[in-house]
Design a protein around this motif. Structure first.
Motif, PDB file in Angstrom:
ATOM      1  N   TRP A 187      13.614  37.228  65.082  1.00 17.85           N
ATOM      2  CA  TRP A 187      13.287  35.807  65.195  1.00 17.85           C
ATOM      3  C   TRP A 187      13.737  35.288  66.560  1.00 17.85           C
ATOM      4  O   TRP A 187      14.676  35.829  67.156  1.00 17.85           O
ATOM      5  N   HIS A 188      13.092  34.221  67.011  1.00 18.09           N
ATOM      6  CA  HIS A 188      13.563  33.503  68.195  1.00 18.09           C
ATOM      7  C   HIS A 188      14.540  32.420  67.706  1.00 18.09           C
ATOM      8  O   HIS A 188      14.197  31.247  67.591  1.00 18.09           O
ATOM      9  N   TYR A 189      15.766  32.848  67.413  1.00 17.04           N
ATOM     10  CA  TYR A 189      16.733  31.962  66.768  1.00 17.04           C
ATOM     11  C   TYR A 189      17.020  30.713  67.600  1.00 17.04           C
ATOM     12  O   TYR A 189      17.205  29.627  67.061  1.00 17.04           O
ATOM     13  N   GLN A 221      18.723  34.416  57.983  1.00 22.97           N
ATOM     14  CA  GLN A 221      17.312  34.384  57.624  1.00 22.97           C
ATOM     15  C   GLN A 221      17.098  34.002  56.165  1.00 22.97           C
ATOM     16  O   GLN A 221      16.070  33.437  55.804  1.00 22.97           O
ATOM     17  N   GLN A 261      13.189  41.607  60.827  1.00 21.32           N
ATOM     18  CA  GLN A 261      12.196  41.044  61.736  1.00 21.32           C
ATOM     19  C   GLN A 261      12.925  40.204  62.781  1.00 21.32           C
ATOM     20  O   GLN A 261      13.844  39.443  62.464  1.00 21.32           O
ATOM     21  N   ASP A 298      22.560  37.862  61.349  1.00 24.52           N
ATOM     22  CA  ASP A 298      21.169  37.417  61.393  1.00 24.52           C
ATOM     23  C   ASP A 298      20.475  37.587  60.046  1.00 24.52           C
ATOM     24  O   ASP A 298      19.630  36.765  59.668  1.00 24.52           O
ATOM     25  N   LEU A 323      14.709  27.657  66.934  1.00 23.39           N
ATOM     26  CA  LEU A 323      14.642  26.992  65.636  1.00 23.39           C
ATOM     27  C   LEU A 323      15.279  25.605  65.649  1.00 23.39           C
ATOM     28  O   LEU A 323      14.649  24.629  65.219  1.00 23.39           O
TER      29      LEU A 323
END
Length: 580
Positions: free
Chosen positions: A506-508, A453, A504, A449, A511
Motif C-alpha cells: 500500500w501507499h501508506y 491493513q 499487498q 503493516d 492514506l
C-alpha cells in the motif's frame, strides 16, 4: 432528558454517565439507533463516537476502557453484534471492562414497521445473547419493566468488580417505558476486614518461603492496573525491597524509571537477563497475573513461585495459584502482604539487583549515519527518546510487541498492547480510544503493516473527529511474526517467505492525506527522525509515518527470547547464529 417522564433508556444513560463514560462508540443500525438518538445524543456529557464498522468500535471501546476504567459500545442488531464478538473476546481475556449495548426488536410485531426481523437469523431469539456467555462476566436482557433498573445496576457492578465486559440487550418496546431514577450512586463494596480476606490461606506458606529465601522477585500483572492498585503494589514493593518485573500486558504498571524495576517477564519473549533473574530467584511472587496464567513464561520456577490473581483460575494452573473473587479482595490481600508478610522477612536489596538486570537491556544508541537504512531494532532505539512522561505508547501484537518491550515507559499506565489475546488489528482503532480516554498525553501507536491493513478504516474516523495520534506503520511487506513462528530460516538465509505471509503493498503515506491528515515516508534513520519531529508538531488529524524496514530484519528479542516463541525449535536453533 428528552421525555417528560423518566424512562429505562434514560436510566441506562445516567448510570453510564455516573460511572465516567464520556464517549460511547457506535455503528448505526436498527433497534439500537433509537436509544442512541433519543438518549445518548441528548446527553451533553456523553459524545456518541461513530466508527466505520463494529470491529473498530469494539477495539476503540477496549482502548478507552484501558485508560478510563470503563468503555461502552453499541452496534447494529445481529450482524453488528456478531462482528463485535472478536474485540470483546480480547477485552474479556485482558480484563478490559466494556459495556456492550445491543438494541433488540420489540416483543410484539409492529405491522407498520419497515423492520420485520424478529430474532437473529441463527440461534433463535436468544442467539445474540448466548454468543456472549463465554466472553463476558454477565449478560442481561431488559424485557421486564419492573426488573430493568436492577438488571442494569447488577450488570454494571459486575463489570466494575471483575473488570471484564458485560452484555446488555435493550428491547425497543421497553426503552421509553417509565421507571424510577437512580436513588443512590453505584459503588463496589468496601474491602472486607483483613482476617476475612480470600487468599489469606496462602500467606503462611508464602511467609515461610520468603523467610528462607536469599533472593526474591515480585511479578506485577495487569489486574493491578485494571483495579487501580498501583499505589498498593508500590507500597508492597517498598516493604519487601525486592526487584520487580511485569508482564508485557502490565508494562507501565509503575513508571519504568522506578529504582526496583528489572524488566518484562512474558510468555511471548523475555530478555535473557530477566530470564536469569527469574531462574536464579529463590522465590517469585506474582500478583494480579490472571491473564498470564493462560500461557506462563517458560523458565518460571513453578516449585518456587506463588501466583495470586482475581477471578477463576484456568485449568492447568500451578498448585500454588490462589484466586480471589474481585479487585476489592485483591486490594485487601495486598494490604495483608505488606503488613503481615513483609515485616517477617528480610529485605532483598531490590534497587541494586534491578540495576544490574537493567544494564544489559538498555537501548543501543541510534546509528551515527542518518543515511543508514532502518532495521527493526534500530527503529525502536531511534523512537524510544520520543516516548516521554507525556506520551502513551500503543503497540501492535506482531514483531512490534518484542521491540516495544525495549522502550522505557514513564507515564502512569502509559503502555497499551493486546499482548495475551494478540489480535494484530487491535492497535490502530484502540489508539482512537486511548487518545479519547487520556488526559493531555500524546499517543504514539506502533504497528506492523499487516495489522494496520486489517483496521485501517479508523483513519477516516480520526480525521472526522480531529484525533491526532501518531501512527508508525512498520512496513516490511510481510506478516513477519507469522513467518517467524512457522519457520525462522528465511530470516537468516537466502530464500523466500511463505506466499501466504506476503502482503499487498500500500501507499501508506497517502492514506491520511486523502482523509484529512498528514503522512510521511522514512527509509533511513535521518528521514525517520525528521518525520517524527515534524509530526509531533501537528494536531487536529491523523498522522502516519510509513517506516520502511528491511524485510528480513528482526527485533533483538526475537532472537534473544527464541526459546519462548512457538516455532520449530530445532530448525530455528540451527540458524540462530546467522540472524541479522
Amino acid at each position: 432528558m428528552v421525555y417528560k417522564t423518566y424512562t429505562v433508556g434514560q436510566y441506562l444513560v445516567d448510570r453510564l454517565r455516573e460511572l465516567g463514560v464520556r464517549h460511547l462508540f457506535s455503528v448505526p443500525g436498527p433497534h439500537g439507533a433509537e436509544w442512541l438518538h433519543d438518549y445518548v445524543e441528548a446527553t451533553p456529557e456523553i459524545q456518541r463516537f461513530g466508527t466505520t464498522n463494529a470491529a473498530n468500535a469494539g477495539y476503540a471501546a477496549d482502548g478507552y476502557a484501558r485508560m478510563t476504567g470503563l468503555g461502552a459500545v453499541c452496534v447494529p442488531y445481529d450482524v453488528g453484534t456478531r462482528a463485535l464478538l472478536e474485540p470483546i473476546t480480547g477485552a474479556f481475556v485482558e480484563r478490559a471492562p466494556v459495556v456492550v449495548v445491543n438494541g433488540i426488536p420489540p416483543a410484539a410485531s409492529d405491522a407498520t414497521s419497515s423492520v420485520q426481523k424478529r430474532h437473529p437469523l441463527v440461534g433463535g431469539p436468544d442467539g445474540n445473547r448466548r454468543l456472549y456467555d463465554d466472553v463476558t462476566c454477565a449478560t442481561a436482557r431488559l424485557t421486564d419493566l419492573a426488573r430493568a433498573p436492577a438488571q442494569v445496576d447488577h450488570l454494571l457492578l459486575s463489570c466494575l468488580r471483575h473488570r471484564r465486559p458485560v452484555y446488555l440487550e435493550l428491547q425497543t418496546d421497553i426503552l421509553h417505558r417509565p421507571c424510577s431514577a437512580p436513588q443512590a450512586a453505584l459503588s463496589v463494596s468496601p474491602p472486607a476486614p483483613a482476617s476475612d480476606s480470600p487468599g489469606s490461606e496462602a500467606l503462611p506458606a508464602l511467609t515461610s518461603a520468603l523467610c528462607q529465601a536469599d533472593s526474591a522477585v515480585l511479578w506485577g500483572g495487569v489486574e493491578l492496573q485494571r483495579h487501580g492498585l498501583e499505589q498498593e503494589f508500590d507500597a508492597l514493593l517498598q516493604a519487601l525491597d525486592v526487584p520487580y518485573v511485569t508482564s508485557l500486558l502490565g508494562k507501565g504498571l509503575l513508571p519504568e524509571t522506578h529504582t526496583h524495576f528489572a524488566g518484562i517477564l512474558d510468555a511471548g519473549g523475555t530478555a535473557s537477563p530477566v530470564r536469569s533473574l527469574i531462574a536464579d530467584a529463590d522465590h517469585v511472587l506474582g500478583v494480579g497475573v490472571g491473564p498470564a496464567l493462560h500461557t506462563l513464561p517458560s523458565g518460571l520456577p513453578l516449585d518456587r513461585t506463588t501466583l495470586i490473581h482475581s477471578g477463576t483460575s484456568p485449568p492447568g494452573s500451578p498448585p500454588t495459584t490462589h484466586a480471589v473473587p474481585s479487585g476489592v479482595a485483591l486490594q485487601s490481600l495486598l494490604a495483608e502482604l505488606r503488613t503481615e508478610v513483609a515485616p517477617a522477612v528480610s529485605t532483598f536489596d531490590g534497587p541494586a539487583i534491578a540495576a544490574r538486570t537493567q544494564t544489559d537491556q538498555s537501548c543501543d544508541a541510534p546509528p551515527d549515519s542518518p543515511n543508514t537504512h532502518i532495521t527493526y531494532q534500530g527503529f525502536f532505539d531511534t523512537v524510544a527518546p520520543y516516548v516521554d512522561d507525556d506520551t502513551i505508547l500503543v503497540s501492535g501484537t506482531g514483531l512490534d510487541r518484542w521491540g516495544s518491550q525495549s522502550v522505557p515507559v514513564s507515564a502512569p499506565s502509559g503502555f497499551v498492547c493486546q499482548a495475551v489475546y494478540g489480535d494484530v488489528g487491535h492497535a490502530p482503532p484502540a489508539a482512537m480510544g486511548v487518545d479519547l480516554g487520556s488526559d493531555d498525553e500524546r499517543v504514539i501507536a506502533i504497528m506492523g503493516d499487516g495489522g494496520f491493513q486489517m483496521t485501517a478504516q479508523c483513519l477516516g474516523t480520526m480525521a472526522e473527529k480531529g484525533l491526532d495520534p501518531l501512527l508508525l506503520v512498520l512496513n516490511n511487506g510481510v506478516y513477519a511474526s507469522e513467518q517467524w513462528r512457522m519457520d525462522a530460516v528465511p530470516f537468516a538465509q537466502e530464500g523466500p517467505f511463505a506466499p501466504q505471509d506476503l502482503l499487498q503493498q500500500w501507499h501508506y503515506r497517502k492514506l491520511p492525506e486523502a482523509l484529512g491528515g498528514k503522512g510521511w515516508r522514512a527509509e533511513t534513520y535521518g528521514q525517520l527522525t525528521d518525520a517524527v519531529e515534524e509530526a509531533l508538531q501537528y494536531t487536529g488529524g491523523p498522522l502516519l509515518i510509513d517506516v520502511r524496514i528491511r524485510q528480513k530484519s528482526l527485533p533483538d528479542l526475537a532472537v534473544d527470547g527464541v526459546e519462548e516463541v512457538e516455532v520449530d525449535r530445532h530448525r530455528t536453533a540451527s540458524v540462530l547464529g546467522q540472524l541479522p
